[in-house]
Scaffold this motif. Structure first.
Motif, mmCIF file in Angstrom:
data_model
loop_
_atom_site.group_PDB
_atom_site.id
_atom_site.type_symbol
_atom_site.label_atom_id
_atom_site.label_comp_id
_atom_site.label_asym_id
_atom_site.label_seq_id
_atom_site.Cartn_x
_atom_site.Cartn_y
_atom_site.Cartn_z
ATOM 1 N N TYR A 1 0.729 4.288 -2.741
ATOM 2 C CA TYR A 1 0.488 5.686 -2.370
ATOM 3 C C TYR A 1 1.650 6.586 -2.786
ATOM 4 O O TYR A 1 1.442 7.719 -3.218
ATOM 5 C CB TYR A 1 0.226 5.818 -0.878
ATOM 6 N N GLN A 2 2.872 6.096 -2.667
ATOM 7 C CA GLN A 2 4.027 6.893 -3.101
ATOM 8 C C GLN A 2 3.985 7.120 -4.606
ATOM 9 O O GLN A 2 4.271 8.222 -5.083
ATOM 10 C CB GLN A 2 5.329 6.198 -2.716
ATOM 11 N N SER A 3 3.633 6.100 -5.361
ATOM 12 C CA SER A 3 3.546 6.231 -6.819
ATOM 13 C C SER A 3 2.439 7.203 -7.210
ATOM 14 O O SER A 3 2.624 8.043 -8.099
ATOM 15 C CB SER A 3 3.281 4.870 -7.457
ATOM 16 N N GLN B 1 2.260 14.870 -8.312
ATOM 17 C CA GLN B 1 3.241 15.956 -8.284
ATOM 18 C C GLN B 1 3.710 16.310 -9.688
ATOM 19 O O GLN B 1 3.875 17.488 -10.011
ATOM 20 C CB GLN B 1 4.446 15.567 -7.422
ATOM 21 N N GLU C 1 18.212 7.347 -7.263
ATOM 22 C CA GLU C 1 18.248 5.897 -7.393
ATOM 23 C C GLU C 1 19.551 5.439 -8.022
ATOM 24 O O GLU C 1 20.126 4.441 -7.612
ATOM 25 C CB GLU C 1 17.062 5.417 -8.226
ATOM 26 N N ILE D 1 14.671 12.279 -8.727
ATOM 27 C CA ILE D 1 14.195 10.946 -8.356
ATOM 28 C C ILE D 1 15.080 9.874 -8.966
ATOM 29 O O ILE D 1 15.556 8.977 -8.271
ATOM 30 C CB ILE D 1 12.729 10.763 -8.796
ATOM 31 N N THR E 1 1.265 9.648 -5.397
ATOM 32 C CA THR E 1 1.732 10.977 -5.008
ATOM 33 C C THR E 1 2.701 11.537 -6.046
ATOM 34 O O THR E 1 2.626 12.707 -6.415
ATOM 35 C CB THR E 1 2.406 10.923 -3.625
ATOM 36 N N MET E 2 3.599 10.699 -6.529
ATOM 37 C CA MET E 2 4.587 11.144 -7.510
ATOM 38 C C MET E 2 3.914 11.553 -8.821
ATOM 39 O O MET E 2 4.250 12.591 -9.399
ATOM 40 C CB MET E 2 5.593 10.023 -7.774
ATOM 41 N N ASN F 1 0.831 -1.206 0.000
ATOM 42 C CA ASN F 1 0.000 0.000 0.000
ATOM 43 C C ASN F 1 0.861 1.249 0.000
ATOM 44 O O ASN F 1 0.533 2.229 -0.658
ATOM 45 C CB ASN F 1 -0.936 0.024 1.210
ATOM 46 N N ARG F 2 1.956 1.215 0.731
ATOM 47 C CA ARG F 2 2.842 2.381 0.791
ATOM 48 C C ARG F 2 3.426 2.689 -0.582
ATOM 49 O O ARG F 2 3.487 3.849 -0.993
ATOM 50 C CB ARG F 2 3.951 2.122 1.802
ATOM 51 N N ILE F 3 3.838 1.669 -1.303
ATOM 52 C CA ILE F 3 4.406 1.865 -2.637
ATOM 53 C C ILE F 3 3.346 2.440 -3.583
ATOM 54 O O ILE F 3 3.626 3.334 -4.377
ATOM 55 C CB ILE F 3 4.981 0.540 -3.183
#
Length: 88
Positions: A12-14, A20, A75, A71, A16-17, A8-10
């Motif tokens: 939500y991060q995706s 943005q 990486e 970003i 959000t990105m 779920n965190r991944i």
């Protein structure tokens, strides 16, 4: 099948990105276009809206490019540091 909290965190991060990226592109375009329309009405011209739209698009493109580079660059640096740590 049970989902992991990390999954779920991944997601939500995706999300959000992506949001943005969209905002970094659309806000300068809208702001500069609105300024161009206002200036066209004030001075009685008809070309400033187009000029300011292009300036906004370039600024938005720069914002997205910088964000993507930060970003992806982060990486790439992590991978390089990981490779150098393995060599030692």
């Amino acid at each position: 099948m049970k989902k992991n909290k990390g999954d779920n965190r991944i997601i939500y991060q995706s999300l959000t990105m992506v949001t943005q990226f969209g905002l970094n592109m659309i806000i300068p375009i809208c702001a500069m276009s609105a300024l161009g329309v206002w200036l066209d009405r004030k001075f009685g011209t008809s070309y400033l809206t187009i000029l300011f739209f292009v300036v906004g698009a370039v600024a938005g493109g720069q914002n997205v490019y910088r964000m993507a580079r930060r970003i992806c660059g982060g990486e790439a640096q992590d991978k390089e540091q990981g490779d150098s740590d393995e060599d030692n």
